[in-house]
Design a protein around this motif. Structure first.
Motif, short mmCIF file in Angstrom:
data_model
loop_
_atom_site.label_atom_id
_atom_site.label_comp_id
_atom_site.label_asym_id
_atom_site.label_seq_id
_atom_site.Cartn_x
_atom_site.Cartn_y
_atom_site.Cartn_z
N CYS A 369 0.86 -1.18 0.00
CA CYS A 369 0.00 0.00 0.00
C CYS A 369 0.90 1.23 0.00
O CYS A 369 1.78 1.38 0.86
N VAL A 370 0.71 2.09 -1.00
CA VAL A 370 1.55 3.28 -1.11
C VAL A 370 0.66 4.52 -1.14
O VAL A 370 -0.47 4.48 -1.62
N THR A 371 1.20 5.60 -0.63
CA THR A 371 0.51 6.88 -0.68
C THR A 371 1.23 7.78 -1.66
O THR A 371 2.45 7.95 -1.58
N ALA A 372 0.52 8.36 -2.57
CA ALA A 372 1.14 9.21 -3.59
C ALA A 372 0.10 10.15 -4.16
O ALA A 372 -1.11 9.86 -4.15
N ASN A 373 0.57 11.27 -4.64
CA ASN A 373 -0.31 12.22 -5.30
C ASN A 373 -0.40 11.84 -6.78
O ASN A 373 0.56 11.99 -7.54
N ASP A 376 0.68 14.17 -9.59
CA ASP A 376 2.12 14.45 -9.72
C ASP A 376 2.74 13.34 -10.55
O ASP A 376 2.79 12.19 -10.12
N SER A 377 3.25 13.68 -11.74
CA SER A 377 3.77 12.65 -12.64
C SER A 377 4.99 11.95 -12.06
O SER A 377 5.20 10.76 -12.31
N THR A 378 5.80 12.68 -11.25
CA THR A 378 6.97 12.05 -10.65
C THR A 378 6.55 10.96 -9.67
O THR A 378 7.07 9.84 -9.69
N GLN A 379 5.58 11.29 -8.81
CA GLN A 379 5.10 10.30 -7.84
C GLN A 379 4.36 9.17 -8.56
O GLN A 379 4.47 8.00 -8.18
N ALA A 380 3.61 9.52 -9.60
CA ALA A 380 2.89 8.50 -10.36
C ALA A 380 3.85 7.52 -11.01
O ALA A 380 3.67 6.29 -10.95
N ASN A 381 4.91 8.04 -11.60
CA ASN A 381 5.90 7.16 -12.24
C ASN A 381 6.69 6.37 -11.22
O ASN A 381 7.16 5.27 -11.51
N SER A 382 6.84 6.90 -10.04
CA SER A 382 7.50 6.14 -8.97
C SER A 382 6.67 4.90 -8.61
O SER A 382 7.22 3.81 -8.39
N ILE A 383 5.35 5.09 -8.56
CA ILE A 383 4.46 3.94 -8.32
C ILE A 383 4.62 2.92 -9.44
O ILE A 383 4.73 1.70 -9.20
#
Length: 717
Positions: A369-373, A376-383
């Motif tokens: 389970c991860v929390t991300a905005n 935000d493309s950076t956070q999305a791509n991190s997921i």
């Protein structure tokens, strides 16, 4: 790093394709099984409807549960089709799933570079209406392929569920029928609010606006390429300020494939699946999401945006999770191939933490389970990177685990199929079993044949002591004709001959004339001989008629005997000889009676001119002498023929005796009868014809059972 990532993904895809043939072969085997068992089920239903089948057979057939097996096979067909597609894909597909208005489309926009102009997101009404598969292209303009329903698949897959849910009589079979006024909204149902919402969807979306999308529904399903600027019209719904829908093209669309350049380097072989958001009352969305996750997805990103001000995992969340579980069920646990993304919007950090802390208590289990905005493309791509890393490390194991579970399930199905096939074999094991019945009929036939033949023999053995009535009747007729027409020349004829040749010649000529005319009368005796034999032959033929064997031909009497002689094959030598002998047996007057009649007539009416006879002195005396000679000749023939009247009976008796020897007493003749009766049994005994037809049906049934058994036992390479 991007090149290494690309290489690792490509290697996973290559290894998958190496084993793709196995699920393909298994799917084809299941297709064959389904077709063959469907045939068995059709035949089973026919058997049960037939009034001629007995109760035991019907009960045995009722015990066979082919419908359940066919249902299981359908499920396995889909499983192995999905497995084949999974291993054959050119991409690793990551699905994005969640309730409506949770940020799924926002996350996909961040990952793909698409905007609200292609896959719109909204905080108001649900937007995503159609499954969208999004794939990378390295260059060129963004475009999409739209997969439209056909008229029939739209009515069956989209409209029919509404009719069934609302309890309407029967779904429409054509768009013209669907255009007719809908039945009224049902009342007094357990869930009136839900019922009203479902009815409103059917009426306000599909029915009221049918003319705005019906032109997209063609007789056949089709795929149409569209430009980037019109993608939005086919994947989502737009609303006015009052929440009224504005666009209806998507109602005719099954799914859309979008091709665009992903901004992230190294994910060229990654596909993203945008599933329909759940939580609305539109029917079919849950099933469409399950289908998308099962057929097109290798990994799931659940997206959940906690509400600011406090939020809890609700019933819709657990329903979503349970629906996703249905995609692969126990074959691959959902927690092995999914992440939960808690969508942080800048205000709900605490609520994200609260949901993370209570997730397991609600049975919502995922790998991570991860929390991300999501915006935000950076956070999305991190997921996305985390998901890809997980797949690189675990996908081979997951595929192996999934395949193993599928095989285990299939093994259970194979066992159930074997059980039902054994029932099917046993149910018709005795159906049409006619050999036992044939043996009974054959044995009774042979017993009756011997009895009837012996009765005839006994009867004819008594007849040689009696005159043959047919022969005697013809003898009496011949004698009577001789007496009525003695053949003595007239006095004038004798005088003419005397004046011409002298008295001796006239007398001798008169004797010759009388003899030739008398001889002609006795030729009719041959008819009596033939009638005598014909009567006996007919009696013999009647024996076989009584035994039922005459059913093999419409001929009767002696004609039947001739047919038998022709039809009996040469290898049944005793039977063939017997019937040939009887059918051709004959007595000819020329070889039997003629010499006797000639001998007795010639004694009184001598034919030899070299032997002198005493000539009467005048014509009158000649006529008197001729009368005397006539009486002597006729009486002599009558006496001889009366004695001979016993002979036809003796001949007829001997004829039947020899025939009987050939067909009942000759060595090996019983086996010959068995062979002959066996080849003609359905003609001789009509009841065996139905049994033979049943036997044919049974053999076809058993052959089909064996074929299904063979297919069921096959194993892939």
């Amino acid at each position: 790093m991007s090149a290494e990532l690309t290489s690792k993904i490509a290697e996973i895809i290559r290894k998958r394709k190496e084993i793709a043939d196995e699920p393909k072969w298994e799917k084809e085997r299941l297709d064959s099984l389904y077709a063959k068992i469907s045939d068995l089920e059709r035949r089973r239903q026919q058997f049960m409807r037939s009034p001629s089948n007995n109760t035991d057979l019907i009960e045995g057939l009722k015990d066979i549960n082919f419908p359940k097996i066919l249902l299981f096979i359908e499920q396995e067909q889909q499983v192995w089709k999905n497995l084949w597609k999974r291993f054959s894909r050119d991409t690793l597909n990551i699905g994005v799933a969640g309730l409506a208005r949770q940020g799924k489309s926002t996350l996909l926009q961040s990952l793909t570079g698409l905007t609200d102009d292609e896959i719109p997101s909204s905080d108001r009404m649900p937007c995503t209406s159609v499954q969208s598969n999004i794939y990378h292209i390295s260059d060129g303009e963004t475009y999409a392929l739209v997969y439209f329903y056909s008229e029939s698949s739209f009515l069956k897959e989209v409209i029919a569920p509404y009719y069934q849910k609302l309890g309407f009589a029967s779904p429409p079979k054509s768009l013209a029928e669907f255009r007719q006024p809908l039945p009224p909204q049902p009342a007094n149902l357990p869930n009136p609010a839900e019922t009203e919402a479902i009815y409103t969807h059917l009426h306000d979306d599909y029915h009221a606006h049918i003319d705005k999308y019906s032109n997209l529904l063609q007789p056949q399903e089709r795929v149409v390429k569209i430009a980037k600027n019109v993608i939005k019209k086919f994947v989502s719904q737009e609303y006015d300020a009052q929440g009224n829908p504005l666009n209806f093209n998507h109602l005719a669309v099954r799914k859309v494939e979008i091709f665009c350049p992903f901004p992230k380097i190294g994910v060229e072989k990654i596909g993203l699946i945008d599933t329909v958001g759940l939580g609305d009352t539109r029917l079919g969305d849950r099933e469409r999401m399950i289908k998308a996750l099962g057929q097109d997805t290798d990994f799931i990103l659940f997206v959940r945006r906690p509400a600011y001000g406090g939020d809890l995992w609700g019933q819709d969340d657990t329903k979503l999770h349970d629906a996703a579980y249905q995609a692969l069920k126990h074959r691959l646990l959902l927690e092995e191939w999914s992440f939960m993304v808690l969508n942080y919007d800048g205000n709900n950090q605490k609520q994200c933490q609260d949901l993370e802390n209570t997730r397991l208590d609600k049975g919502i289990r995922v790998c991570k389970c991860v929390t991300a905005n999501c915006i935000d493309s950076t956070q999305a791509n991190s997921i996305l990177e985390e998901a890809i890393d997980y797949l690189i490390d675990n996908l081979v194991r997951l595929d192996t685990q999934y395949m193993s579970a599928c095989k285990s399930s299939l093994k259970g199905l194979q066992s159930e199929i074997t059980t039902e096939l054994e029932k099917a074999r046993q149910a018709l094991e005795q159906y049409g079993e006619e050999h036992g019945e044939y043996v009974k009929l054959r044995d009774q036939f042979m017993k009756n044949l011997y009895n009837k033949v012996e009765e005839l023999r006994h009867k004819y053995r008594q007849e040689p002591t009696q005159s043959d009535p047919h022969f005697q009747r013809q003898v009496d007729t011949a004698i009577e004709n001789c007496q009525k027409h003695p053949g003595i020349p007239s006095e004038e004829a004798i005088k003419n001959r005397l004046n011409q040749d002298g008295i001796d010649a006239a007398y001798f000529w008169s004797i010759q004339q009388m003899r030739t005319k008398l001889l002609r009368n006795f030729h009719l005796i041959e008819t009596g001989l033939k009638e005598s034999l014909e009567t006996k032959k007919v009696e013999v033929a009647d024996v076989f008629c009584q035994l039922g064997i005459s059913e093999i031909t419409q001929e009767k009497g002696t004609a039947f005997l001739k047919v038998m002689a022709e039809q009996i094959p040469t290898n049944l030598s005793n039977l063939k000889l017997g019937f040939q002998f009887l059918s051709t047996f004959d007595i000819l007057y020329k070889g039997f009676i003629q010499s006797i009649v000639w001998t007795h007539l010639s004694k009184s009416l001598p034919p030899n001119t070299n032997i002198p006879i005493s000539t009467p002195p005048d014509v009158k005396s000649i006529q008197e002498h001729l009368n005397t000679r006539h009486k002597e000749a006729v009486d002599s023939c009558k006496q001889a023929l009366n004695i001979l009247a016993l002979a036809p009976s003796e001949i007829g008796c001997s004829m039947v005796e020899e025939f009987s020897d050939h067909i009942t007493r000759a060595e090996g003749v019983q086996q010959e009868w068995d062979i002959f009766l066996g080849t003609k049994r359905s003609q001789i005994w009509p009841q065996l014809k139905e049994l033979e037809q049943r036997k044919q049906i049974q053999q076809e049934w058993i052959a089909l059972v064996d074929e299904v058994m063979s297919i069921n036992q096959k194993r892939g390479n």
